[in-house]
Scaffold this motif. Structure first.
Motif: not given
Length: 218
Positions: A111-137
């Motif tokens: 839950e601590k990780w999730r909060k860190l990630v969520r807050t980073y994604l929503r508030g980081r002004q210089v975040l230009a793009r996110n890559l969501v990796l998905v296992d082909s299998r």
């Protein structure tokens, strides 16, 4: 259908991206909390995905390094935001985010990780793009859809990247690509084009490097 001019432009971008990634790529820091984030002075491209999706292997392949990002047989090893600087001087950063899904860690830690990630994604002004990796299998799972929805809500544009494409038959891969692209079109912040990669075989790496360079705006 792309024109000759567009093909030439793409080829030039691929060449420039390859040259840039063959140069300086250095680990900067790990941020277990937001207060440890580096100054927001250059664009950032973040990588996220389920635990054991091959995120570290893809980072290593993109940067042409053998172990700039740690790989592990234990899912959920990355527990912080790890920053890597690209270029001399630094032109942009790659951000290795904590894996989600079946990370073998206490609920409170996850839950601590999730909060860190969520807050980073929503508030980081210089975040230009996110890559969501998905296992082909395995294709998209509910946890991937949750991440995509979170990115939609945060208005963070993202690319879906299929990993380990060499591990399944071409006919099965084609089905996964089609299904993933169909789902991506339902998400407002997702690019409709899905990248297909194999860190082991080098499949799609040049194209993804070029996409990262374009997203970073350098």
């Amino acid at each position: 259908m792309t024109s000759e001019a567009e093909q030439a432009e793409q080829a030039a971008l691929v060449k420039r991206a390859g040259k840039l990634f063959s140069g300086r790529v250095d680990f900067l820091l790990s941020a277990p909390q937001l207060k440890f984030l580096p100054d927001p002075d250059v664009p950032e491209i973040a990588f996220c995905g389920r635990s054991n999706v091959g995120k570290s292997s893809l980072l290593n392949a993109l940067t042409g390094r053998r172990a700039i990002a740690r790989t592990s047989v234990t899912p959920g090893r990355t527990q912080e935001l790890n920053f890597f600087e690209v270029g001399e001087p630094t032109l942009f950063r790659l951000v290795d985010m904590p894996g989600y899904g079946f990370a073998k860690a206490p609920v409170a830690v996850v839950e601590k990780w999730r909060k860190l990630v969520r807050t980073y994604l929503r508030g980081r002004q210089v975040l230009a793009r996110n890559l969501v990796l998905v296992d082909s299998r395995h294709g998209l799972k509910d946890v991937d859809r949750e991440m995509m929805t979170m990115l939609d809500e945060a208005a963070v544009g993202y690319r879906v990247v299929l990993t380990k494409a060499d591990k399944i038959k071409a006919s099965e891969l084609a089905k996964v690509v089609a299904a993933t692209e169909a789902e991506a079109r339902k998400h407002v912040a997702a690019y409709p084009h899905v990248h297909v990669t194999s860190s082991e075989k080098g499949m799609g790496i040049d194209e993804l490097r070029a996409a990262v360079l374009s997203d970073a705006g350098v």
